[in-house]
Design a protein around this motif. Structure first.
Motif, mmCIF file in Angstrom:
data_model
loop_
_atom_site.group_PDB
_atom_site.id
_atom_site.type_symbol
_atom_site.label_atom_id
_atom_site.label_comp_id
_atom_site.label_asym_id
_atom_site.label_seq_id
_atom_site.Cartn_x
_atom_site.Cartn_y
_atom_site.Cartn_z
ATOM 1 N N GLY A 186 4.105 11.656 -0.797
ATOM 2 C CA GLY A 186 3.065 11.465 -2.072
ATOM 3 C C GLY A 186 1.808 10.950 -1.753
ATOM 4 O O GLY A 186 0.655 11.368 -2.192
ATOM 5 N N THR A 187 1.529 10.357 -0.588
ATOM 6 C CA THR A 187 -0.116 9.782 -0.161
ATOM 7 C C THR A 187 -0.637 11.226 0.234
ATOM 8 O O THR A 187 -1.877 11.176 -0.372
ATOM 9 C CB THR A 187 0.180 9.087 0.969
ATOM 10 O OG1 THR A 187 0.794 7.936 0.567
ATOM 11 C CG2 THR A 187 -1.261 8.490 1.421
ATOM 12 N N GLN A 188 -0.177 12.111 0.759
ATOM 13 C CA GLN A 188 -0.643 13.480 1.113
ATOM 14 C C GLN A 188 -1.013 14.224 0.038
ATOM 15 O O GLN A 188 -2.251 14.715 0.140
ATOM 16 C CB GLN A 188 0.259 14.314 1.997
ATOM 17 C CG GLN A 188 0.347 13.589 3.549
ATOM 18 C CD GLN A 188 0.673 14.812 4.575
ATOM 19 O OE1 GLN A 188 0.437 16.129 4.358
ATOM 20 N NE2 GLN A 188 0.845 14.381 5.881
ATOM 21 N N ASN A 189 -0.284 14.047 -1.046
ATOM 22 C CA ASN A 189 -0.740 14.710 -2.361
ATOM 23 C C ASN A 189 -2.188 14.119 -2.975
ATOM 24 O O ASN A 189 -2.921 14.758 -3.481
ATOM 25 C CB ASN A 189 0.410 14.531 -3.499
ATOM 26 C CG ASN A 189 1.491 15.449 -3.205
ATOM 27 O OD1 ASN A 189 2.820 14.949 -3.447
ATOM 28 N ND2 ASN A 189 1.332 16.659 -2.540
ATOM 29 N N TYR A 190 -2.218 12.552 -2.741
ATOM 30 C CA TYR A 190 -3.297 11.927 -3.281
ATOM 31 C C TYR A 190 -4.486 12.583 -2.388
ATOM 32 O O TYR A 190 -5.436 12.672 -2.947
ATOM 33 C CB TYR A 190 -3.116 10.453 -3.006
ATOM 34 C CG TYR A 190 -2.222 9.888 -4.438
ATOM 35 C CD1 TYR A 190 -2.667 10.179 -5.504
ATOM 36 C CD2 TYR A 190 -1.221 8.949 -3.697
ATOM 37 C CE1 TYR A 190 -1.893 9.548 -6.583
ATOM 38 C CE2 TYR A 190 -0.390 8.547 -4.823
ATOM 39 C CZ TYR A 190 -0.716 8.665 -6.098
ATOM 40 O OH TYR A 190 0.279 8.227 -7.167
ATOM 41 N N LEU A 191 -4.280 12.557 -1.051
ATOM 42 C CA LEU A 191 -5.399 13.188 -0.262
ATOM 43 C C LEU A 191 -5.682 14.476 -0.619
ATOM 44 O O LEU A 191 -6.822 14.715 -0.512
ATOM 45 C CB LEU A 191 -4.928 13.009 1.271
ATOM 46 C CG LEU A 191 -4.643 11.662 2.001
ATOM 47 C CD1 LEU A 191 -4.169 11.667 3.271
ATOM 48 C CD2 LEU A 191 -6.166 10.990 1.948
ATOM 49 N N CYS A 192 -4.993 15.288 -0.774
ATOM 50 C CA CYS A 192 -5.174 16.588 -1.232
ATOM 51 C C CYS A 192 -6.028 16.566 -2.720
ATOM 52 O O CYS A 192 -6.870 17.255 -2.882
ATOM 53 C CB CYS A 192 -3.877 17.545 -1.859
ATOM 54 S SG CYS A 192 -4.124 18.956 -2.248
ATOM 55 N N ALA A 193 -5.607 15.738 -3.443
ATOM 56 C CA ALA A 193 -6.384 15.668 -4.879
ATOM 57 C C ALA A 193 -7.731 15.066 -4.480
ATOM 58 O O ALA A 193 -8.722 15.618 -5.126
ATOM 59 C CB ALA A 193 -5.797 14.488 -5.694
ATOM 60 N N GLY B 91 6.037 2.154 9.573
ATOM 61 C CA GLY B 91 7.087 2.118 8.568
ATOM 62 C C GLY B 91 6.418 0.875 7.504
ATOM 63 O O GLY B 91 7.330 0.293 6.760
ATOM 64 N N GLU B 92 5.202 1.025 7.244
ATOM 65 C CA GLU B 92 4.483 0.137 6.331
ATOM 66 C C GLU B 92 4.516 1.013 5.083
ATOM 67 O O GLU B 92 4.316 2.309 5.006
ATOM 68 C CB GLU B 92 3.146 -0.181 6.747
ATOM 69 C CG GLU B 92 3.005 -1.053 7.969
ATOM 70 C CD GLU B 92 1.673 -1.333 8.580
ATOM 71 O OE1 GLU B 92 0.674 -0.831 7.905
ATOM 72 O OE2 GLU B 92 1.557 -2.225 9.518
ATOM 73 N N GLU B 93 4.257 0.327 3.840
ATOM 74 C CA GLU B 93 3.954 0.992 2.835
ATOM 75 C C GLU B 93 2.614 1.368 2.731
ATOM 76 O O GLU B 93 1.640 1.173 3.048
ATOM 77 C CB GLU B 93 4.036 0.012 1.525
ATOM 78 C CG GLU B 93 5.288 -0.780 1.204
ATOM 79 C CD GLU B 93 6.394 0.330 0.882
ATOM 80 O OE1 GLU B 93 6.124 1.032 0.414
ATOM 81 O OE2 GLU B 93 7.645 0.068 0.759
ATOM 82 N N CYS B 94 2.465 2.799 1.895
ATOM 83 C CA CYS B 94 1.278 3.366 2.135
ATOM 84 C C CYS B 94 0.414 2.824 1.074
ATOM 85 O O CYS B 94 0.709 2.511 0.017
ATOM 86 C CB CYS B 94 1.587 5.106 1.506
ATOM 87 S SG CYS B 94 2.474 5.931 2.690
ATOM 88 N N ALA B 95 -0.945 2.804 1.479
ATOM 89 C CA ALA B 95 -1.796 1.659 0.719
ATOM 90 C C ALA B 95 -2.345 2.885 -0.326
ATOM 91 O O ALA B 95 -3.700 3.111 -0.076
ATOM 92 C CB ALA B 95 -2.905 1.269 1.592
#
Length: 229
Positions: A173-180, A224-228
């Motif tokens: 999901g974070t990669q999708n945000y980066l793509c955006a 293993g941390e939560e994505c910021a």
């Protein structure tokens, strides 16, 4: 008799509590499995979009001579890799495997690090060469659609990641945000340069920021941390 009744009540209460707990556990497990199936479905949908996005982006990038659009399209391949990892994670016996989650989590972390160097190199190259892409209407439309679609996918996968306690899904999901974010940078560049050619440097500047965020998120996913986000 009273003692027997008390023992029976105790035994009955114990059995009832056990049955309720078992039923609740089964309900939670069933909900978890449904969420895992949805996470796998979203990963497949993302993979299909990334293939189409990458092909169209490369075509228009070469036609317009836009290095930023070509770089954005090539990034789709790495983002697609994260989707493949999540599909692998939630297929068959691996669905309930903690070891598979850990391997998938690290695989997503590596995919973050694959994105970052390319974005950074392309950004520096654009700054040094002063590359100015031409305007492409298909490229503008494509990045605009990605700008709307990717945050929705990212939000859904972040929620599923928390529900499943799957940092691999959250990392996708974070990669999708980066793509955006990349889509916004490329879209802004194509639009700004069309009316203000001197603003060409905005795209590589934003690209360097995105590369830094990708590196940070990669380390977070590996630990293993939560994505910021």
């Amino acid at each position: 008799m009273l003692g027997a009744m008390s023992d029976g009540c105790a035994e009955g209460c114990g059995c009832g509590a056990t049955e309720v707990t078992t039923m609740q556990r089964a309900d939670r497990d069933a909900e978890w499995v449904r969420a895992a199936r949805f996470a796998r479905w979203l990963a497949w949908a993302s993979l299909l979009w990334m293939c189409a996005e990458g092909a169209l982006g490369l075509w228009q990038g070469f036609v317009a001579g836009s290095i930023s659009l070509i770089g954005w399209a090539l990034g789709s391949a790495v983002e697609g890799l994260a989707s493949v990892i999540v599909v692998w994670r939630f297929t068959g016996s691996r669905t309930l495997s903690e070891a598979s989650e850990r391997r998938a989590q690290r695989g997503v972390a590596i995919s973050f690090w694959l994105i970052a160097p390319y974005i950074a190199v392309e950004s520096v190259r654009n700054l040094l060469t002063g590359a100015r892409p031409e305007t492409t209407l298909i490229g503008i439309a494509l990045t605009a659609v990605a700008l709307v679609l990717m945050p929705l996918l990212g939000w859904a996968k972040q929620r599923l990641g928390r529900r499943l306690e799957s940092r691999a899904t959250a990392g996708e999901g974070t990669q999708n945000y980066l793509c955006a974010a990349q889509s916004a940078a490329v879209l802004a560049t194509l639009a700004v340069i069309a009316v203000w050619p001197a603003g060409w440097w905005l795209d590589p500047a934003v690209g360097l920021v995105i590369a830094g965020v990708a590196v940070r998120e990669g380390f977070g996913a590996w630990r293993g941390e939560e994505c910021a986000c």
